[in-house]
Design a protein around this motif. Structure first.
Motif, PDB file in Angstrom:
ATOM      1  N   UNK A  46      32.954  32.772  66.238  1.00 35.60           N
ATOM      2  CA  UNK A  46      33.772  33.663  67.132  1.00 35.60           C
ATOM      3  C   UNK A  46      34.064  34.887  66.537  1.00 35.60           C
ATOM      4  N   UNK A  47      34.062  35.873  67.141  1.00 38.38           N
ATOM      5  CA  UNK A  47      34.752  37.158  66.865  1.00 38.38           C
ATOM      6  C   UNK A  47      35.847  37.499  67.404  1.00 38.38           C
ATOM      7  N   UNK A  48      37.023  37.622  66.461  1.00 41.52           N
ATOM      8  CA  UNK A  48      38.267  37.880  67.473  1.00 41.52           C
ATOM      9  C   UNK A  48      38.755  39.440  66.845  1.00 41.52           C
ATOM     10  N   UNK A  49      39.568  39.980  67.844  1.00 39.14           N
ATOM     11  CA  UNK A  49      40.393  40.838  67.374  1.00 39.14           C
ATOM     12  C   UNK A  49      41.820  40.553  67.619  1.00 39.14           C
ATOM     13  N   UNK A  50      42.240  40.272  66.165  1.00 44.00           N
ATOM     14  CA  UNK A  50      43.623  39.792  66.087  1.00 44.00           C
ATOM     15  C   UNK A  50      44.698  41.148  66.012  1.00 44.00           C
ATOM     16  N   UNK A 108      37.100  41.851  78.897  1.00 38.39           N
ATOM     17  CA  UNK A 108      37.571  41.260  77.816  1.00 38.39           C
ATOM     18  C   UNK A 108      38.217  40.107  77.752  1.00 38.39           C
ATOM     19  N   UNK A 109      37.894  38.965  77.203  1.00 35.42           N
ATOM     20  CA  UNK A 109      38.631  37.934  77.193  1.00 35.42           C
ATOM     21  C   UNK A 109      39.611  37.857  76.133  1.00 35.42           C
ATOM     22  N   UNK A 110      40.973  37.315  76.287  1.00 32.48           N
ATOM     23  CA  UNK A 110      42.108  37.147  75.646  1.00 32.48           C
ATOM     24  C   UNK A 110      42.750  35.717  75.614  1.00 32.48           C
ATOM     25  N   UNK A 111      43.621  35.745  74.438  1.00 34.66           N
ATOM     26  CA  UNK A 111      44.299  34.375  74.374  1.00 34.66           C
ATOM     27  C   UNK A 111      45.456  35.082  73.566  1.00 34.66           C
ATOM     28  N   UNK A 134      40.018  27.480  69.849  1.00 30.25           N
ATOM     29  CA  UNK A 134      39.359  27.686  68.536  1.00 30.25           C
ATOM     30  C   UNK A 134      40.049  29.534  68.349  1.00 30.25           C
ATOM     31  N   UNK A 135      40.049  30.055  69.705  1.00 30.37           N
ATOM     32  CA  UNK A 135      40.316  31.513  69.716  1.00 30.37           C
ATOM     33  C   UNK A 135      41.930  31.496  69.206  1.00 30.37           C
ATOM     34  N   UNK A 136      42.704  30.720  69.829  1.00 33.46           N
ATOM     35  CA  UNK A 136      44.150  30.715  69.683  1.00 33.46           C
ATOM     36  C   UNK A 136      44.679  30.492  68.069  1.00 33.46           C
ATOM     37  N   UNK A 137      43.489  29.602  67.527  1.00 32.95           N
ATOM     38  CA  UNK A 137      43.892  29.522  66.038  1.00 32.95           C
ATOM     39  C   UNK A 137      43.291  30.431  65.184  1.00 32.95           C
ATOM     40  N   UNK A 138      42.941  31.631  65.740  1.00 31.97           N
ATOM     41  CA  UNK A 138      42.225  32.556  64.838  1.00 31.97           C
ATOM     42  C   UNK A 138      43.199  33.898  64.970  1.00 31.97           C
TER      43      UNK A 138
END
Length: 468
Positions: free
Chosen positions: A114-118, A239-242, A335-339
């Motif tokens: 996954x590619x995440x913008x944190x 854009x998907x988000x968590x 997975x996204x929430x953990x990143x």
């Protein structure tokens, strides 16, 4: 034999790491060159970055100038305050450099990460009241109410590969912008408008999209999850988000019904069947296990993901959105929430390794330029560490049961960002001319004597004012 083998592997990793880090530094500096009006300014920016990766205990105008071999701090102060260069364009180049380097490392390792913008903010304590954006507020870095400044950052995260800071916007209180005297003293741009932290996150995402960056998810804490404007911006851009939200955040589980997150969990996640233990990802100490629940809403594209601590039972709530036409899975959201945590690690690296919170500048542009140069130094080390991850990771397989005997050779962890910084610092250590240290010793003593004299005079003038 074991010792010789371990030492040879470590020595080879050090040589390879230092060489690649130097090449990445040269590559990024070449990309930054068009952002500077003069070659001399660009060269001094390179010296500034070298000082940031050095072993200096403090990275301020004096220590950086001394490390650069200058006779006084004037050139360093000019680089941050008065020199002509485009810090916004430089940040864009750093963002593209970091994304390209991490993407290349991910393609070499495996597909599907996954590619995440944190998104998160970090602060720096400041004394006085004349630094741009300074205000008495809660400072997470201090853990209390303190005088300081806050900056919102975006971190580019590649799952199981690496991460680096890819954007920054300083938060400026509204009262500073509405006070013309303070605005002038703090060097605030005339066209600068008040933006909340959520709105600054919108600006950071817009900048990333303009540079061609694509994210699987945007993640952030409650400050950003509670910003309706940010959520609407992300949804408008597909854009998907968590995003983490407060327990009081309102949901619509069924049309015509509104519940807070806490109420929704109490009413709709009853019984053990609604919960399952899932990992939030592997940390330095192993898998991070939590109990998870997934609650749907009246909208088929919005869900509430609930995380509950296994020991304390404390819940955390994530409001999730996945656009039409994209696969929606509970595993992907977990997975996204953990990143989101890598942005916290970037803050730790930025402060401990590169002096992100050691800037003594007060003007708005100077503070931003220091942040940009820290981002550049961090990006070089982060990309290098990511691209060498597989080549330098010789760890033994993790244990599979509690009674398993330890391996004879535990191996070596991959080169980390702090280790790459140390290797690069050693490779870039300059040779100072004769008498350089003595000259700086004299300069500091003379400057401190002059400052002390003026402080004494100020005290005398204050005393005369009180007497009169």
């Amino acid at each position: 034999m074991f010792v010789r083998t371990t030492q040879s592997k470590a020595a080879a990793a050090a040589r390879i790491g230092a060489g690649l880090a130097r090449r990445k530094r040269i590559e990024l500096l070449e990309r930054l060159k068009p952002c500077f009006a003069r070659t001399g300014t660009w060269q001094h920016a390179g010296k500034y970055m070298s000082a940031l990766v050095s072993e200096l205990p403090k990275r301020n105008g004096w220590t950086i100038a001394q490390h650069a071999g200058d006779r006084s701090p004037d050139r360093t102060q000019r680089l941050l305050s008065r020199a002509v260069w485009d810090e916004s364009a430089a940040m864009s180049e750093i963002r593209r450099f970091a994304a390209k380097g991490l993407d290349t490392a991910a393609r070499r390792r495996r597909r599907g990460s996954l590619v995440i913008a944190a998104i998160d903010e970090t602060g720096q304590e400041k004394q006085g009241e004349f630094t741009a954006g300074v205000k008495r507020q809660y400072m997470g870095c201090a853990g209390r109410i303190a005088n300081g400044i806050n900056t919102v950052h975006l971190s580019y995260v590649r799952e199981r590969t690496g991460h680096a800071l890819a954007g920054a916007r300083q938060w400026i209180p509204r009262e500073h912008l509405e006070d013309p005297v303070k605005s002038l003293v703090m060097g605030l741009p005339l066209n600068l408008e008040f933006r909340t932290k959520g709105q600054l996150a919108i600006d950071l995402c817009a900048d990333a999209y303009a540079d061609g960056l694509v994210f699987d998810f945007v993640c952030g804490d409650e400050v950003y999850g509670g910003c309706t404007q940010l959520r609407e911006f992300l949804e408008d851009n597909g854009q998907a988000y968590v995003l983490r939200v407060a327990s009081s955040f309102m949901l619509t589980p069924v049309a015509g019904t509104k519940l807070t997150c806490a109420q929704a969990v109490k009413q709709l996640a009853k019984g053990k069947r609604c919960w399952e233990v899932r990992s939030a990802g592997r940390g330095s100490k192993g898998e991070r296990w939590y109990a998870r629940a997934w609650i749907g809403t009246a909208s088929p594209r919005h869900h509430l993901l609930v995380r509950r601590h296994l020991k304390t039972g404390k819940p955390a709530f994530h409001y999730c959105y996945v656009p039409e036409g994209r696969l929606l899975t509970k595993t992907g959201l977990i997975r996204a929430a953990g990143l989101r945590w890598p942005v916290e690690e970037d803050f730790e690296f930025g402060k401990d390794c590169f002096g992100l919170d050691q800037c003594q500048a007060r003007l708005y542009t100077a503070v931003l330029r220091h942040i940009v140069l820290v981002m550049a130094a961090l990006a070089i080390c982060a990309v290098t560490a990511a691209q060498l991850r597989d080549h330098t990771d010789t760890q033994a397989p993790p244990p599979v049961h509690p009674q398993q005997a330890p391996p004879g050779d535990p191996g070596l962890i991959p080169l980390t960002v702090p280790e790459i910084r140390r290797l690069l610092a050693t490779a870039l250590q300059p040779c100072y001319p004769s008498g350089h240290a003595a000259r700086w010793l004299n300069w500091r003593r003379r400057h401190q004597a002059r400052s002390r004299w003026f402080h004494h005079r100020t005290r005398l003038n204050q005393g005369n004012a009180l007497v009169s």
